[in-house]
Design a protein around this motif. Structure first.
Motif, PDB file in Angstrom:
ATOM      1  N   ILE A   1       0.861  -1.180   0.000  1.00 26.04           N
ATOM      2  CA  ILE A   1       0.000   0.000   0.000  1.00 26.04           C
ATOM      3  C   ILE A   1       0.897   1.230   0.000  1.00 26.04           C
ATOM      4  N   ARG A   2       0.796   1.980  -1.095  1.00 24.47           N
ATOM      5  CA  ARG A   2       1.709   3.114  -1.271  1.00 24.47           C
ATOM      6  C   ARG A   2       1.135   4.406  -0.723  1.00 24.47           C
ATOM      7  N   GLU A   3      -0.194   4.550  -0.822  1.00 22.30           N
ATOM      8  CA  GLU A   3      -0.835   5.781  -0.352  1.00 22.30           C
ATOM      9  C   GLU A   3      -2.134   5.447   0.363  1.00 22.30           C
ATOM     10  N   CYS A   4      -2.429   6.201   1.410  1.00 16.14           N
ATOM     11  CA  CYS A   4      -3.696   6.089   2.136  1.00 16.14           C
ATOM     12  C   CYS A   4      -4.263   7.489   2.303  1.00 16.14           C
ATOM     13  N   ASP A   5      -5.568   7.613   2.151  1.00 13.86           N
ATOM     14  CA  ASP A   5      -6.233   8.903   2.344  1.00 13.86           C
ATOM     15  C   ASP A   5      -7.549   8.711   3.057  1.00 13.86           C
ATOM     16  N   GLY A   6      -7.915   9.700   3.851  1.00 10.81           N
ATOM     17  CA  GLY A   6      -9.242   9.737   4.449  1.00 10.81           C
ATOM     18  C   GLY A   6      -9.459   8.652   5.480  1.00 10.81           C
ATOM     19  N   GLU A   7     -10.715   8.509   5.884  1.00 12.34           N
ATOM     20  CA  GLU A   7     -11.035   7.530   6.912  1.00 12.34           C
ATOM     21  C   GLU A   7     -12.455   7.016   6.717  1.00 12.34           C
TER      22      GLU A   7
ATOM     23  N   GLY B   1     -18.354 -16.184  11.948  1.00 15.68           N
ATOM     24  CA  GLY B   1     -19.519 -15.815  12.748  1.00 15.68           C
ATOM     25  C   GLY B   1     -19.381 -14.524  13.520  1.00 15.68           C
ATOM     26  N   LYS B   2     -18.223 -13.864  13.427  1.00 12.29           N
ATOM     27  CA  LYS B   2     -17.972 -12.662  14.226  1.00 12.29           C
ATOM     28  C   LYS B   2     -17.802 -11.434  13.333  1.00 12.29           C
ATOM     29  N   THR B   3     -18.009 -10.280  13.923  1.00 14.84           N
ATOM     30  CA  THR B   3     -17.792  -9.023  13.212  1.00 14.84           C
ATOM     31  C   THR B   3     -17.462  -7.933  14.225  1.00 14.84           C
ATOM     32  N   GLY B   4     -16.890  -6.848  13.720  1.00  7.54           N
ATOM     33  CA  GLY B   4     -16.561  -5.730  14.605  1.00  7.54           C
ATOM     34  C   GLY B   4     -16.287  -4.503  13.772  1.00  7.54           C
ATOM     35  N   ARG B   5     -16.418  -3.337  14.417  1.00 13.29           N
ATOM     36  CA  ARG B   5     -16.212  -2.086  13.678  1.00 13.29           C
ATOM     37  C   ARG B   5     -14.735  -1.705  13.677  1.00 13.29           C
ATOM     38  N   VAL B   6     -14.255  -1.379  12.473  1.00 12.02           N
ATOM     39  CA  VAL B   6     -12.834  -1.062  12.292  1.00 12.02           C
ATOM     40  C   VAL B   6     -12.699   0.226  11.484  1.00 12.02           C
ATOM     41  N   LYS B   7     -11.746   1.064  11.905  1.00 10.28           N
ATOM     42  CA  LYS B   7     -11.424   2.266  11.121  1.00 10.28           C
ATOM     43  C   LYS B   7     -10.369   1.915  10.086  1.00 10.28           C
ATOM     44  N   ARG B   8     -10.613   2.350   8.865  1.00  6.05           N
ATOM     45  CA  ARG B   8      -9.655   2.116   7.774  1.00  6.05           C
ATOM     46  C   ARG B   8      -9.552   3.390   6.943  1.00  6.05           C
TER      47      ARG B   8
ATOM     48  N   SER C   1      -0.549  -1.052 -10.604  1.00  4.82           N
ATOM     49  CA  SER C   1      -0.983  -0.146  -9.549  1.00  4.82           C
ATOM     50  C   SER C   1      -2.490  -0.050  -9.608  1.00  4.82           C
ATOM     51  N   MET C   2      -3.132   0.010  -8.464  1.00  3.67           N
ATOM     52  CA  MET C   2      -4.584   0.083  -8.457  1.00  3.67           C
ATOM     53  C   MET C   2      -5.028   1.009  -7.341  1.00  3.67           C
ATOM     54  N   GLU C   3      -6.116   1.729  -7.611  1.00  2.00           N
ATOM     55  CA  GLU C   3      -6.688   2.570  -6.569  1.00  2.00           C
ATOM     56  C   GLU C   3      -7.962   1.932  -6.061  1.00  2.00           C
ATOM     57  N   GLY C   4      -8.266   2.137  -4.798  1.00  2.00           N
ATOM     58  CA  GLY C   4      -9.507   1.588  -4.256  1.00  2.00           C
ATOM     59  C   GLY C   4     -10.119   2.523  -3.242  1.00  2.00           C
ATOM     60  N   ASP C   5     -11.448   2.607  -3.257  1.00  2.00           N
ATOM     61  CA  ASP C   5     -12.206   3.377  -2.269  1.00  2.00           C
ATOM     62  C   ASP C   5     -13.105   2.420  -1.486  1.00  2.00           C
ATOM     63  N   GLU C   6     -13.616   2.940  -0.392  1.00  2.00           N
ATOM     64  CA  GLU C   6     -14.656   2.261   0.396  1.00  2.00           C
ATOM     65  C   GLU C   6     -14.347   0.783   0.661  1.00  2.00           C
ATOM     66  N   VAL C   7     -15.276  -0.109   0.205  1.00  2.00           N
ATOM     67  CA  VAL C   7     -15.144  -1.541   0.505  1.00  2.00           C
ATOM     68  C   VAL C   7     -13.838  -2.107  -0.064  1.00  2.00           C
ATOM     69  N   PHE C   8     -13.484  -1.665  -1.252  1.00  2.00           N
ATOM     70  CA  PHE C   8     -12.277  -2.183  -1.896  1.00  2.00           C
ATOM     71  C   PHE C   8     -11.030  -1.779  -1.095  1.00  2.00           C
TER      72      PHE C   8
END
Ligand code: NI
Length: 176
Positions: A78-84, A96-103, A120-127
């Motif tokens: 991962i070369r670049e990260c933006d936002g939250e 069977g489990k889940t939890g809230r995570v900040k990404r 190289s690929m860019e991704g938003d949201e779920v991706f």
């Protein structure tokens, strides 16, 4: 093609760092096919090789519902990260489990394809969330370490979300 056994939390291999891939063998191509088959069978969106017991830096992602093609990433960085963003996350290794995570909301990832050609690929949201989650696996890290508070049961969360949708529909029906 064959289904592979998905390792679950508590298996020490999930805490190990995966190794860089330097050349692609027929066996590795078979592994990638098997990873996709296992991913689909388990209704997942992403799987890393370590989850099927192979410590190589390979991840497979398919969130085609969101309009993306299935993709295999070898040695992803991962070369670049933006936002939250914050949202529920799950993992085939934590069934069977889940939890809230900040990404990060947006990422740029460099990786090799099955012919070891760079992309190289860019991704938003779920991706973006999925890329971060799978890259963490390669470092031996599970999303549970990023969850604020206790893990929840997927069934409970889904039930709660259904109730909320119903309440919303009722409000709409009442013209509120
Ligand atoms: Ni996972």
């Amino acid at each position: 093609m064959a289904l592979r056994e998905v390792r679950t939390m508590g298996d020490p291999i999930l805490e190990k760092r995966s190794r860089e891939v330097t050349h692609v063998t027929e066996r590795m191509k078979e592994l990638i096919d098997d990873m996709f088959e296992t991913l689909y069978e388990q209704n997942g969106v992403g799987l890393s090789a370590v989850q099927v017991g192979v410590l190589k830096r390979i991840i497979t992602i398919d969130i085609s519902e969101e309009g993306n093609e299935p993709v295999v990433m070898i040695n992803p960085v991962i070369r670049e990260c933006d936002g939250e963003q914050e949202g529920y996350e799950g993992c085939l290794s934590v069934p069977g489990k889940t939890g809230r995570v900040k990404r990060p909301y947006h990422v740029v990832v460099d990786f090799l394809d099955e012919d070891l050609k760079p992309h190289s690929m860019e991704g938003d949201e779920v991706f973006a969330r999925c890329i971060c989650h799978e890259c963490d696996h390669l470092e031996g890290k599970l999303y549970v370490s990023l969850v604020d508070g206790p893990l929840q049961d997927v069934d409970d969360v889904e039930e709660e979300q259904e109730k909320r949708t119903k309440r919303k529909k009722m409000r709409v029906a009442k013209g509120r």
